[in-house]
Design a protein around this motif. Structure first.
Motif, PDB file in Angstrom:
ATOM      1  N   GLU A   1       0.836  -5.702  10.898  1.00  0.00           N
ATOM      2  CA  GLU A   1       0.094  -4.453  10.756  1.00  0.00           C
ATOM      3  C   GLU A   1       0.497  -3.571  11.933  1.00  0.00           C
ATOM      4  OE1 GLU A   1      -2.049  -3.893   8.190  1.00  0.00           O
ATOM      5  OE2 GLU A   1      -3.231  -2.183   8.867  1.00  0.00           O
TER       6      GLU A   1
ATOM      7  N   HIS B   1       2.845  -3.783   6.964  1.00  0.00           N
ATOM      8  CA  HIS B   1       1.817  -2.756   6.701  1.00  0.00           C
ATOM      9  C   HIS B   1       1.682  -1.856   7.920  1.00  0.00           C
ATOM     10  CE1 HIS B   1      -0.311  -4.532   3.122  1.00  0.00           C
ATOM     11  NE2 HIS B   1       0.510  -5.509   3.462  1.00  0.00           N
ATOM     12  N   SER B   2       0.892  -0.786   7.762  1.00  0.00           N
ATOM     13  CA  SER B   2       0.565   0.022   8.937  1.00  0.00           C
ATOM     14  C   SER B   2      -0.822   0.608   8.771  1.00  0.00           C
ATOM     15  CB  SER B   2       1.590   1.142   9.117  1.00  0.00           C
ATOM     16  OG  SER B   2       1.534   2.039   8.043  1.00  0.00           O
TER      17      SER B   2
ATOM     18  N   ARG C   1      -2.781   4.643  -1.904  1.00  0.00           N
ATOM     19  CA  ARG C   1      -2.791   3.306  -1.311  1.00  0.00           C
ATOM     20  C   ARG C   1      -2.753   2.248  -2.415  1.00  0.00           C
ATOM     21  NH1 ARG C   1      -5.158   0.181   3.020  1.00  0.00           N
ATOM     22  NH2 ARG C   1      -6.227  -1.626   2.188  1.00  0.00           N
TER      23      ARG C   1
ATOM     24  N   GLU D   1       1.736   3.491   3.009  1.00  0.00           N
ATOM     25  CA  GLU D   1       2.317   2.916   4.226  1.00  0.00           C
ATOM     26  C   GLU D   1       3.832   2.781   4.081  1.00  0.00           C
ATOM     27  OE1 GLU D   1      -0.021  -0.659   4.863  1.00  0.00           O
ATOM     28  OE2 GLU D   1      -1.850   0.436   4.427  1.00  0.00           O
TER      29      GLU D   1
ATOM     30  N   HIS E   1       0.858  -1.191   0.000  1.00  0.00           N
ATOM     31  CA  HIS E   1       0.000   0.000   0.000  1.00  0.00           C
ATOM     32  C   HIS E   1       0.891   1.237   0.000  1.00  0.00           C
ATOM     33  CE1 HIS E   1      -3.147  -2.833   1.833  1.00  0.00           C
ATOM     34  NE2 HIS E   1      -3.466  -2.597   0.573  1.00  0.00           N
TER      35      HIS E   1
HETATM   36 ZN   LIG Z   1      -1.631  -2.023   4.181  1.00  0.00          ZN
END
Ligand SMILES: [Zn+2]
Length: 323
Positions: free
Chosen positions: A262, A183-184, A112, A63, A60
């Motif tokens: 995440e 991810h975040s 994203r 991120e 994404h």
């Molecule tokens: Zn993500």
């Protein structure tokens, strides 16, 4: 053309010459007249059966922090290889592979999704119908103008396809492999997710997932992660790691366990509410000390996973993993 700073770092890492480091350009994505490469790294054993750890980031584009964690780990390992003989020795029977930036055009243009509006983490073909789908967020096929657009799962995007082909090539023959995709953005805590996203049913890899979880809890009892199946937070249709796990189960060798980290960015926003005014700020720590801490804190996890994959015979107790 000004180069995306994350790509600049990747180019610098490509310049490091070492017999045991291999880099490849897997594909290019074109957008607005510019070409963005998807670059991979492979460090260590070339034996397809060697235990393998994969690190992935930047699916994404907003991120960035995920790509930064992966790049800082790679850069630290590559630097250490210049002087640490024990580390070099450990790579004789082990491989570390990575695509640190899967969606470079998305990152360059603060999106994203990829340039075609597709959410790459909703883009894989899935065999089953999703359970407990949330409207839109779980993946939608209505329009690329709305987030979480799945695109055409039967003809995956270049970025998703490159990841799938790379994982098949580098991890599917391995006696034991783990991957983490960074991810975040969701929640207050750092969550370590394992498949599945599309169903609450456990995969046939659940016993190995439980063993690795127990090993982590016992080895690093004060770790910060909440470990749970992806679908416990929210359901996803077309998750690449669900797809790769199922593909591996049907035709891979040994054991493969894909994880997603995440990083809970809501705590960054809570501590620094001004971040809410920046799209990037919602997904990345802005204050310098918080950034440094984020870099450091996940190294412990990556080091643990690299040891766990190398020494899998001592904890997995699994015939197929000892071939
Ligand atoms: Zn993500």
């Amino acid at each position: 053309m000004d180069t995306l700073k994350e790509l600049k770092t990747i180019y610098e890492l490509q310049e490091i010459k070492d017999d045991i480091i291999e880099t490849e350009v897997l594909s290019h994505v074109e957008y607005k007249g510019k070409k963005f490469p998807l670059i991979s790294f492979s460090i260590g054993s070339k034996d397809p059966k060697a235990p393998t750890l994969g690190l992935f980031g930047g699916v994404h584009g907003l991120e960035r922090i995920g790509t930064h964690v992966v790049l800082s780990y790679l850069s630290s390992i590559m630097t250490q290889l210049k002087w640490d003989e024990e580390l070099r020795e450990s790579f004789k029977n082990y491989r570390l592979v990575s695509i640190p930036l899967i969606n470079p055009a998305g990152m360059a243009y603060f999106k994203r999704a990829n340039p075609r509006g597709v959410d790459l983490m909703r883009n894989a073909p899935t065999k089953a119908n999703i359970e407990n789908a949330m409207p839109l967020l779980s993946g939608q096929s209505y329009s690329k103008k709305i987030p979480w657009f799945r695109g055409d799962p039967n003809e995956m995007e270049i970025e998703s396809r490159s990841v799938v082909e790379f994982v098949e090539r580098k991890l599917f023959q391995s006696q034991m492999s783990l991957s983490v995709d960074f991810h975040s953005g969701f929640g207050l805590k750092d969550r370590l997710w394992y498949p599945y996203g599309y169903t609450k049913s456990a995969s046939i890899r659940q016993p190995e997932i439980d063993k690795l979880t127990n090993l982590f809890n016992e080895t690093i009892p004060h770790h910060v992660y909440k470990i749970e199946p992806q679908c416990a937070s929210y359901a996803i249709q077309g998750d690449l790691w669900d797809y790769l796990l199922d593909e591996h189960i049907s035709r891979g060798q040994g054991v493969y366990l894909p994880w997603t980290l995440e990083m809970g960015s809501w705590s960054w926003v809570k501590k620094n509410p001004l971040q809410i005014f920046s799209a990037e700020g919602l997904f990345n720590p802005i204050k310098d000390h918080r950034y440094q801490r984020t870099m450091r804190r996940h190294f412990l996890l990556i080091d643990f996973l690299s040891k766990a994959v190398r020494n899998h015979k001592n904890w997995i107790g699994h015939e197929s993993a000892t071939i």
